[in-house]
Design an enzyme around this catalytic site. Structure first.
Site, PDB file in Angstrom:
ATOM      1  N   TRP B 348      -1.623 -11.727  -2.492  1.00  8.69           N
ATOM      2  CA  TRP B 348      -2.012 -10.321  -2.676  1.00  8.69           C
ATOM      3  C   TRP B 348      -2.886 -10.134  -3.904  1.00  8.69           C
ATOM      4  CZ3 TRP B 348      -1.942  -6.986   1.052  1.00  8.69           C
ATOM      5  CH2 TRP B 348      -1.051  -7.174   2.107  1.00  8.69           C
ATOM      6  N   ASN B 350      -5.146 -12.267  -4.846  1.00  9.11           N
ATOM      7  CA  ASN B 350      -6.404 -13.011  -4.736  1.00  9.11           C
ATOM      8  C   ASN B 350      -7.300 -12.637  -3.572  1.00  9.11           C
ATOM      9  OD1 ASN B 350      -6.152 -14.607  -7.008  1.00  9.11           O
ATOM     10  ND2 ASN B 350      -4.901 -16.121  -5.961  1.00  9.11           N
ATOM     11  N   TRP B 351      -6.753 -11.995  -2.541  1.00  8.02           N
ATOM     12  CA  TRP B 351      -7.592 -11.865  -1.345  1.00  8.02           C
ATOM     13  C   TRP B 351      -8.540 -10.680  -1.439  1.00  8.02           C
ATOM     14  CZ3 TRP B 351      -8.287  -8.682   2.989  1.00  8.02           C
ATOM     15  CH2 TRP B 351      -7.495  -7.549   3.044  1.00  8.02           C
ATOM     16  N   ASN B 352      -8.146  -9.609  -2.131  1.00  4.18           N
ATOM     17  CA  ASN B 352      -8.987  -8.416  -2.215  1.00  4.18           C
ATOM     18  C   ASN B 352      -9.144  -8.053  -3.686  1.00  4.18           C
ATOM     19  OD1 ASN B 352     -10.081  -5.857  -2.168  1.00  4.18           O
ATOM     20  ND2 ASN B 352      -8.892  -5.194  -0.384  1.00  4.18           N
ATOM     21  N   ILE B 353     -10.111  -8.681  -4.330  1.00  3.88           N
ATOM     22  CA  ILE B 353     -10.233  -8.531  -5.778  1.00  3.88           C
ATOM     23  C   ILE B 353     -10.634  -7.114  -6.205  1.00  3.88           C
ATOM     24  CG2 ILE B 353     -11.559  -9.324  -7.794  1.00  3.88           C
ATOM     25  CD1 ILE B 353      -9.274 -11.171  -6.985  1.00  3.88           C
ATOM     26  N   HIS B 389      -2.239   1.954   3.214  1.00  2.41           N
ATOM     27  CA  HIS B 389      -2.343   1.223   4.482  1.00  2.41           C
ATOM     28  C   HIS B 389      -1.948   2.136   5.644  1.00  2.41           C
ATOM     29  CE1 HIS B 389      -2.755  -2.515   2.184  1.00  2.41           C
ATOM     30  NE2 HIS B 389      -3.133  -3.078   3.319  1.00  2.41           N
ATOM     31  N   TYR B 451      -2.925   2.576  22.892  1.00  4.92           N
ATOM     32  CA  TYR B 451      -3.455   2.245  24.207  1.00  4.92           C
ATOM     33  C   TYR B 451      -2.639   2.917  25.307  1.00  4.92           C
ATOM     34  CZ  TYR B 451      -6.334  -0.703  27.102  1.00  4.92           C
ATOM     35  OH  TYR B 451      -7.265  -1.157  27.975  1.00  4.92           O
TER      36      TYR B 451
END
Lengths: 459, 459
Positions: B348, B350-353, B389, B451
């Site tokens: 968490w 590192n992926w979205n700096i 989110h 759907y």
């Protein structure tokens, strides 16, 4: 007034940070100062970053997951297909018995071989006659069981085992004859007082087996010695094999556990995974829809490869090691690191060391000594190997389709192509692709044809 | 006589070998001497062999092959489902327009923010009033578009983009307000002649941007400066951003090519791969067969993950780099090496700096300064993140199912578990599994529910 409090808040915060956290003081004071600096993204080539270890783990996770899903899908689609009593059924099956008989009868050829060696040693039989007799003995050992099993319509699985047994026996007898002949001629050479660096040879043998009583020709011409060789996990005869110090019981138990687990797994995979695919594949083959055939082949290739890998480990690692451990046979090099081989030839030289060693010692090098060039000798070895692949598949299935032979022959241009155009990891991947797609497809063609022919699958 | 010839043959062979092939003389003479020696099999732990580079290649080959087969199977089953005119359809769709209007209207909040800063700087508005006004501005920027898009029943995809836009804008405005406030208070501090290591700060800024004319507070309160920040690929405001030397046109062309190719690929994969699975998955969900549901989830997870990976690269690498290159924005650290992270927290972080940097600088550290403990601060950041989110999924789809919120919250116990029990590669694999299974399943639940609800799939 208000503003002054704010200002004091900032000042006190800065002070507090400086006192409380000396180490990170610089960071804390500059809370709202610069956080950006010039740098490249990691995935830009300019960053020079190359650590993708985690991606390997992703591959493993994805493979496990997709396999898991396939297993689930399969069970949902077909239910539980495995019949646990397959080995018992197999023993009860009367068509399995001819193969067992054939294996028992193989002792005749062993007996012949030893008798021949003894007579040769005593000089009762001449060398040339000996050569012819040896050839006849081995030729019969290959032909007789094939004819017998063909006409008895033996179970293909047991028939395959019997013929593999005879093929190994034949190779071992070739090796036995050639080594004994060499020893015999060498002894005559010594007797005729021509001393060629023979002492050093004896020394080197002595060094290797210093804990064992050494046997010298012709003391090796006993049933005990010959049957040890026939049981040992090698196709190359030596009078004195290197022996391990002791039998490690825990090693045998672990390897045997592997054999039991992996053979059960193999039985499970074949029944649950391969058979349904084969049953479904008859439709596209008849309709000759090229896309559907490719889809089927890819679907067959993966379980086939998994089965091949498990089979490789089970036979070349677990089984041969157990045999070697029981016999205190020292040389455990049954395979080398073929999984890293970057061209096709290296793969063929590394994956099956007993056969490779036999071909090198008893076919390739003698051919070179006859003055044949290296590439011609390689080609001859390859054709002999291709013939035996065909032999071991065609006879048990009782049909000649030359798929196995072609599968082997195709390796030659493919090897040239890979060596010329693909290097390093690409070469390695090409080898894997040929293993996954090429070779097993040939096997699958047989099984498929066999299935259609014999089980008369309803259209 | 015969035997003598044979003996001579051996002698001559040995001699020939010795002369012709000095190097390999030892090998050639001992053609039928020892070929075995004591050694372990490579796969025995005793051998100490660890080079399985080729196995990685096998994994790659197997993955490519299984994916290829899936694509084939899919096309054979469903035909070619892709409609190339999707982007045109999207523009023509009147329900996409409210989102565009919302994005255009977002300039109002930008205008408010700059006006507020200018008035605060001039002292027309008090600090506390400023705080309240800023909060109201940002609160409205989050609430108004949500209500508007909900009642206009906007297209979920365009609605998602509009709300993401507003979420980013809100974060940027928070940062803008906090940094300006800090600068303002610092300036007042300086004016009141309290000199705290302020020179060094200015120095450090000067060093970072020595090629650019430096702006100092309050000269930064311009539309130009604010819109540069709003366009820049970062959520953290600075008065002077580090700038790259020049715009590399070839870099922009390459990255843009990636964007075009990868977005097309995404459109293809969604239409051809995900939609059929979703259409087929309604049956097991209603029948509540646990095995079938798991099989469906696994079948969804793989394409979902592939799409997520492509989406990650396309947005965080290609898109943000293009924007940064055009703006000569120097700091390209939009992500770190999250693919190697061995526990969930590291992932968490590192992926979205951009978001991570914002949370650290504008939520976590200020909370620490308020005297809140580190773990409490982390928890607060996590809950805020979970809220957004949910916000970004629930409003566009017009249904509250809290799957996204739960998906985030579940990460907390999972992180504790991984940290405690799994290390190294196992930890890394656990992170991958959570990415492949956990997080996207929540998203899939929404899409599935959406759907069923909206397209009224026939039972």
């Amino acid at each position: 007034m208000k503003n002054k409090t704010e200002v004091e808040e900032v000042r006190s915060r800065i002070k507090k940070d400086t006192i409380n956290d000396k180490k990170h003081s610089h960071e804390q004071i500059h809370t709202y100062e610069s956080v950006h600096k010039i740098r490249d993204s990691l995935l830009s080539s300019a960053s020079g970053y190359t650590n993708y270890r985690g991606v390997l783990n992703l591959c493993v996770v994805l493979l496990v997951m997709s396999s898991g899903r396939l297993v689930l899908e399969n069970i949902l689609k077909y239910g539980f297909l495995v019949r646990i009593d397959v080995p018992i059924q197999f023993i009860k099956d009367p068509t399995a018995w001819p193969s067992l008989l054939a294996i028992v009868l193989s002792n005749i050829f062993t007996f012949n071989a030893l008798k021949l060696e003894r007579n040769l040693e005593k000089g009762i039989i001449q060398e040339t006659t000996g050569k012819i007799l040896c050839f006849l003995n081995i030729f019969t050992a290959l032909l007789a069981p094939a004819i017998y099993l063909w006409y008895r319509e033996a179970n293909p699985v047991s028939s395959f085992f019997a013929l593999t047994w005879y093929t190994c026996l034949s190779m071992k007898l070739v090796s036995y004859f050639q080594v004994n002949r060499y020893q015999r001629l060498k002894r005559r050479l010594e007797n005729s007082k021509n001393e060629i660096d023979e002492k050093s040879n004896t020394d080197s043998i002595k060094k290797q087996t210093k804990n064992e009583p050494l046997i010298e020709y012709p003391d090796n011409l006993t049933y005990r010695n010959l049957y040890y060789f026939l049981s040992a996990p090698t196709l190359c005869y030596e009078i004195n094999f290197p022996r391990s110090e002791r039998i490690r019981k825990s090693f045998i138990i672990r390897r045997s556990g592997e054999i039991i687990f992996l053979s059960s797994l193999l039985l499970f995979l074949v029944q649950q995974w391969v058979v349904p695919i084969l049953q479904n594949s008859k439709i596209p083959f008849r309709e000759t829809n090229i896309l559907k055939i490719i889809e089927r082949l890819l679907k067959l290739a993966v379980p086939n490869h998994v089965i091949w890998l498990i089979g490789f480990y089970c036979f070349f690692h677990s089984y041969l090691n157990v045999i070697a451990e029981i016999l205190r046979f020292g040389d455990r090099e049954f395979y080398r690191d073929w999984w890293n081989s970057e061209d096709v030839n290296v793969f063929w030289q590394n994956w099956n060391i007993p056969v490779h060693k036999f071909c090198l010692r008893h076919i390739y090098k003698p051919l070179l000594n006859q003055g044949i060039t290296k590439s011609q000798a390689s080609l001859i070895v390859f054709f002999i190997s291709a013939f035996f692949h065909e032999y071991l598949v065609s006879i048990p299935l009782r049909m000649f389709r030359i798929w196995a032979f072609l599968g082997m022959i195709v390796q030659i241009p493919f090897a040239v192509f890979v060596k010329k155009f693909l290097h390093g990891n690409y070469g390695n991947m090409a080898v894997w692709v040929s293993l996954i797609i090429g070779q097993p497809i040939a096997v699958m063609m047989y099984i498929h044809d066999y299935y259609i022919d014999y089980f008369k699958v309803s259209d």
